[in-house]
Design a protein around this motif. Structure first.
Motif, mmCIF file in Angstrom:
data_model
loop_
_atom_site.group_PDB
_atom_site.id
_atom_site.type_symbol
_atom_site.label_atom_id
_atom_site.label_comp_id
_atom_site.label_asym_id
_atom_site.label_seq_id
_atom_site.Cartn_x
_atom_site.Cartn_y
_atom_site.Cartn_z
ATOM 1 N N MET A 154 20.800 36.259 -34.230
ATOM 2 C CA MET A 154 20.176 35.600 -35.364
ATOM 3 C C MET A 154 20.992 35.815 -36.622
ATOM 4 O O MET A 154 21.429 36.936 -36.909
ATOM 5 C CB MET A 154 18.755 36.140 -35.573
ATOM 6 N N ASN A 155 21.174 34.748 -37.388
ATOM 7 C CA ASN A 155 21.907 34.846 -38.639
ATOM 8 C C ASN A 155 21.153 35.742 -39.617
ATOM 9 O O ASN A 155 19.954 35.572 -39.835
ATOM 10 C CB ASN A 155 22.115 33.456 -39.239
ATOM 11 N N GLY A 156 21.867 36.686 -40.208
ATOM 12 C CA GLY A 156 21.235 37.644 -41.099
ATOM 13 C C GLY A 156 20.677 37.056 -42.370
ATOM 14 O O GLY A 156 19.918 37.728 -43.086
ATOM 15 N N LYS A 157 21.016 35.795 -42.678
ATOM 16 C CA LYS A 157 20.555 35.171 -43.917
ATOM 17 C C LYS A 157 19.286 34.340 -43.747
ATOM 18 O O LYS A 157 18.846 33.685 -44.692
ATOM 19 C CB LYS A 157 21.668 34.316 -44.501
ATOM 20 N N LEU A 158 18.704 34.342 -42.553
ATOM 21 C CA LEU A 158 17.428 33.652 -42.375
ATOM 22 C C LEU A 158 16.365 34.267 -43.282
ATOM 23 O O LEU A 158 16.338 35.483 -43.499
ATOM 24 C CB LEU A 158 16.960 33.759 -40.923
ATOM 25 N N ARG A 159 15.473 33.431 -43.784
ATOM 26 C CA ARG A 159 14.346 33.958 -44.542
ATOM 27 C C ARG A 159 13.427 34.735 -43.592
ATOM 28 O O ARG A 159 13.256 34.352 -42.432
ATOM 29 C CB ARG A 159 13.570 32.828 -45.223
ATOM 30 N N PRO A 160 12.841 35.835 -44.029
ATOM 31 C CA PRO A 160 12.042 36.671 -43.128
ATOM 32 C C PRO A 160 10.952 35.912 -42.380
ATOM 33 O O PRO A 160 10.729 36.152 -41.184
ATOM 34 C CB PRO A 160 11.446 37.731 -44.069
ATOM 35 N N GLU A 161 10.234 35.016 -43.076
ATOM 36 C CA GLU A 161 9.159 34.295 -42.397
ATOM 37 C C GLU A 161 9.704 33.351 -41.322
ATOM 38 O O GLU A 161 9.075 33.160 -40.265
ATOM 39 C CB GLU A 161 8.298 33.515 -43.403
ATOM 40 N N VAL A 183 15.247 47.794 -21.305
ATOM 41 C CA VAL A 183 15.832 46.445 -21.257
ATOM 42 C C VAL A 183 16.405 46.198 -19.867
ATOM 43 O O VAL A 183 17.189 46.995 -19.340
ATOM 44 C CB VAL A 183 16.924 46.283 -22.329
ATOM 45 N N LYS A 184 16.023 45.066 -19.280
ATOM 46 C CA LYS A 184 16.382 44.735 -17.908
ATOM 47 C C LYS A 184 17.117 43.397 -17.862
ATOM 48 O O LYS A 184 17.124 42.644 -18.840
ATOM 49 C CB LYS A 184 15.121 44.659 -17.034
ATOM 50 N N PRO A 185 17.715 43.063 -16.705
ATOM 51 C CA PRO A 185 18.334 41.741 -16.563
ATOM 52 C C PRO A 185 17.343 40.615 -16.873
ATOM 53 O O PRO A 185 16.165 40.701 -16.536
ATOM 54 C CB PRO A 185 18.764 41.712 -15.097
ATOM 55 N N ARG A 186 17.848 39.606 -17.550
ATOM 56 C CA ARG A 186 17.119 38.389 -17.925
ATOM 57 C C ARG A 186 16.047 38.620 -18.992
ATOM 58 O O ARG A 186 15.230 37.748 -19.250
ATOM 59 C CB ARG A 186 16.531 37.687 -16.689
ATOM 60 N N ASP A 187 16.060 39.795 -19.627
ATOM 61 C CA ASP A 187 15.164 40.037 -20.766
ATOM 62 C C ASP A 187 15.774 39.436 -22.034
ATOM 63 O O ASP A 187 16.897 39.795 -22.409
ATOM 64 C CB ASP A 187 14.985 41.534 -21.001
ATOM 65 N N PRO A 188 15.071 38.550 -22.718
ATOM 66 C CA PRO A 188 15.566 38.097 -24.033
ATOM 67 C C PRO A 188 15.351 39.192 -25.068
ATOM 68 O O PRO A 188 14.262 39.756 -25.176
ATOM 69 C CB PRO A 188 14.700 36.867 -24.347
ATOM 70 N N VAL A 189 16.392 39.507 -25.823
ATOM 71 C CA VAL A 189 16.310 40.524 -26.868
ATOM 72 C C VAL A 189 16.900 39.939 -28.153
ATOM 73 O O VAL A 189 18.075 39.566 -28.186
ATOM 74 C CB VAL A 189 17.067 41.811 -26.484
ATOM 75 N N ALA A 190 16.074 39.849 -29.197
ATOM 76 C CA ALA A 190 16.547 39.330 -30.481
ATOM 77 C C ALA A 190 17.397 40.378 -31.181
ATOM 78 O O ALA A 190 17.072 41.569 -31.162
ATOM 79 C CB ALA A 190 15.365 38.937 -31.350
ATOM 80 N N VAL A 191 18.489 39.927 -31.801
ATOM 81 C CA VAL A 191 19.370 40.809 -32.566
ATOM 82 C C VAL A 191 19.493 40.229 -33.969
ATOM 83 O O VAL A 191 20.003 39.113 -34.149
ATOM 84 C CB VAL A 191 20.765 40.933 -31.921
ATOM 85 N N TRP A 192 19.019 40.998 -34.962
ATOM 86 C CA TRP A 192 19.058 40.527 -36.355
ATOM 87 C C TRP A 192 19.708 41.603 -37.206
ATOM 88 O O TRP A 192 19.157 42.683 -37.400
ATOM 89 C CB TRP A 192 17.654 40.218 -36.867
ATOM 90 N N ALA A 193 20.909 41.321 -37.663
ATOM 91 C CA ALA A 193 21.680 42.301 -38.419
ATOM 92 C C ALA A 193 22.658 41.575 -39.326
ATOM 93 O O ALA A 193 22.869 40.366 -39.194
ATOM 94 C CB ALA A 193 22.413 43.250 -37.473
ATOM 95 N N VAL A 201 17.909 46.970 -43.037
ATOM 96 C CA VAL A 201 17.529 45.934 -44.005
ATOM 97 C C VAL A 201 16.657 44.875 -43.357
ATOM 98 O O VAL A 201 15.612 44.474 -43.905
ATOM 99 C CB VAL A 201 18.791 45.299 -44.619
ATOM 100 N N HIS A 202 17.038 44.428 -42.182
ATOM 101 C CA HIS A 202 16.304 43.341 -41.538
ATOM 102 C C HIS A 202 15.015 43.831 -40.864
ATOM 103 O O HIS A 202 14.034 43.090 -40.788
ATOM 104 C CB HIS A 202 17.210 42.624 -40.551
ATOM 105 N N ALA A 203 15.005 45.075 -40.407
ATOM 106 C CA ALA A 203 13.754 45.643 -39.895
ATOM 107 C C ALA A 203 12.713 45.713 -41.006
ATOM 108 O O ALA A 203 11.526 45.411 -40.796
ATOM 109 C CB ALA A 203 14.009 47.020 -39.300
ATOM 110 N N ALA A 204 13.147 46.100 -42.210
ATOM 111 C CA ALA A 204 12.225 46.147 -43.347
ATOM 112 C C ALA A 204 11.716 44.754 -43.691
ATOM 113 O O ALA A 204 10.542 44.582 -44.058
ATOM 114 C CB ALA A 204 12.920 46.781 -44.551
#
Length: 556
Positions: A106-113, A73-83, A132-135
């Motif tokens: 990302m809000n943890g209650k989003l639908r997976p799709e 991970v480098k400067p200015r890299d977008p990284v999604a966080v879902w937990a 849980v969210h990786a699954a």
């Protein structure tokens, strides 16, 4: 070291911004053994609800920064966080911004799709997701690699973390998202300077009561929580962050942790209205702070009757019964509440008044050509503020459609009174044009019902302009009704107080509260459970979905 002096130095620090508050607070000499953050879940073997000191917080962030750096991970890299926990969200934000990367929370209650599509549109460098969210993402094309889980990031070596990235004011530092009322939420981008503009202003002012020991009942991935974390660190305040914000959980946390301030969205205050607050020990609370949608009068009045506050008298500062509620209107795009109004037990200025703009912002009521409208005339809310978002990530079309003659259009319908106070009537998407220049407002209608009906804890008003000859009702276990083609019909869904009779006919009482125009369109009044109402991941009622569901069923 005196906190007042530290706050002043922070406010004057040109290098300080939303991406480096933790580092700059320490650089200005804050005590590493002073308050950091407290989470409601264990962190790296640290027990839940046990405070992390400032120094320990910095160490845990450095460990995660090292782990992420090792994975490229480098400067200015977008990284999604879902937990699902506040700890995972906040520590990931702090670690990624330390590297100069761009966390997309990302809000943890989003639908997976929906979550998968949102991640694809980010075109990010990677995804950090708990088990849980990786699954939940398994089998979806993300167009980005899964880097691992937030808990794994805590195993990094703090000593191996690279030097703090030096942010430029225009550097992007976080992507949060809207509530997603109509589908995939919009990705809202904030910069190092924009998301700190309001905090810098507040640091330059005397610290408000109720901001020394804060219960954060805001969703952890939301812009508001990023703001509150930075404000707490800058104020050297204690903060306890909740991963879930339902009413019972909030009340339990207040009794156990005894905060002097509780920060949340209007949906939380509506949740609390379902409880008999006098049965709970809420004496520690001096301040309730609301952002997002403005709050309804009955919900506010219940809260200000509990707790206590400081007032200035001839004999000095005295503590009196009854707390303070600061209401406002904000959104992810605004970067902070744009308005503020203070309520106490003595307040009488309601009617969806959100008060005056903060000093760091300009507001106007506009027509659709961008012309400013005079006091009393309803129009679109336009905002110009250094705290405004920088645009929608990878979506220039939507970014520029939200701008008009230098103003950001929030999507809210408001009017200003002669004293410069603003009154919120509705989200434009939830209102209905009825002809002859008239428009019906659902939020204002809800305010009137709640003010008139003490046995109703919350309500949802759905107004539909029916244009199809085949009419079918919403499926909410209610009797069929057939409106005439081309007319406006209004349904009112009531959440009743404990002990209220669901069989009582409240139609005429509701019709009178709505007033003659909207009341004339009233079709039915239906008691419902809270679970019957479709809401977004941040608790907003999806009235667009209710309306679309009605029209779809009408056509079938």
């Amino acid at each position: 070291m005196r906190t007042k002096g530290l706050r002043g130095r922070l406010a004057a620090d040109p290098e300080l911004g939303a991406g480096n508050v933790l580092a700059r607070v320490l650089a200005h000499g804050a005590d590493p053994d002073g308050p950091g953050l407290t989470f409601d879940t264990p962190v790296d073997g640290h027990p839940a609800e046990h405070p992390l000191t400032l120094g320990r917080l910095d160490e845990r962030v450095a460990a995660r920064a090292a782990w992420l750096h090792e994975r490229g991970v480098k400067p200015r890299d977008p990284v999604a966080v879902w937990a699902g926990t506040a700890a995972d969200m906040v520590l990931s934000f702090l670690a990624l911004t330390r590297l100069g990367a761009i966390p997309a929370l990302m809000n943890g209650k989003l639908r997976p799709e929906i979550a998968a599509e949102y991640i694809r549109r980010l075109r990010g460098a990677g995804v950090v997701a708990d088990a849980v969210h990786a699954a939940a993402l398994a089998g979806h094309d993300l167009d980005a690699p899964l880097l691992g889980q937030p808990a794994e990031a805590g195993t990094g070596d703090p000593a191996a973390a690279p030097a703090h990235y030096r942010h430029h004011p225009d550097d992007p530092i976080v992507i949060t998202h809207t509530s997603g009322t109509t589908g995939v939420p919009k990705a809202v981008l904030h910069s190092h300077a924009s998301l700190f503009a309001a905090t810098r202003h507040l640091l330059s002012m005397p610290q408000a009561q109720g901001t020394s020991r804060i219960l954060n009942a805001l969703p952890a991935p939301h812009t508001a929580t990023v703001l509150m974390v930075n404000q707490a660190l800058g104020n050297r305040a204690e903060m306890f962050l909740l991963s879930e914000q339902d009413g019972e959980r909030v009340l339990d946390a207040i009794q156990r942790w005894r905060p002097d301030g509780v920060f949340g969205f209007s949906v939380t205050w509506a949740e609390l209205a379902r409880f008999g607050l006098s049965a709970y020990d809420l004496d520690s609370v001096r301040l309730w702070f609301n952002t997002g949608d403005c709050s309804h009068e009955p919900h506010v009045r219940r809260l200000v009757r509990v707790g206590s506050r400081d007032v200035v008298t001839r004999d000095g500062v005295t503590r009196v019964p009854g707390s303070v509620f600061i209401d406002g209107l904000g959104s992810s795009e605004m970067g902070h509440s744009m308005f503020h109004i203070t309520h106490t037990v003595d307040t009488n200025r309601y009617g969806r008044c959100v008060g005056r703009p903060y000093r760091f912002t300009r507001a106007a009521v506009l027509d659709l050509d961008g012309n400013e409208l005079p006091p009393g005339q309803v129009g679109w809310l336009g905002i110009d503020s250094p705290s405004l978002f920088r645009g929608y990530w990878n979506d220039s079309v939507t970014t520029y459609r939200s701008r008009l003659r230098g103003w950001y259009l929030t999507g809210d319908l408001v009017y200003a009174d002669a004293d410069g106070r603003y009154h919120h009537l509705d989200r434009a998407v939830d209102s209905v044009e009825v002809g002859d220049g008239k428009r019906f407002f659902t939020a204002l209608s809800e305010e009137r019902i709640l003010a008139a009906c003490a046995d109703v804890t919350d309500c949802t008003v759905v107004i539909v302009k029916e244009n199809d000859p085949v009419d079918r009702p919403l499926r909410l276990d209610v009797p069929d009704a057939t409106p005439r083609s081309g007319v406006v019909v209004t349904d009112v869904l009531l959440e009743l107080a404990a002990g209220a009779d669901p069989a009582e006919d409240r139609t005429e009482r509701i019709r009178a509260a709505l007033g003659p125009d909207v009341g004339a369109t009233l079709r039915r009044v239906v008691p419902v459970r809270a679970d019957d109402i479709p809401v977004t991941v941040t608790g907003k009622v999806r009235k667009v979905v209710l309306r679309e569901r009605y029209l779809t069923e009408s056509a079938s």
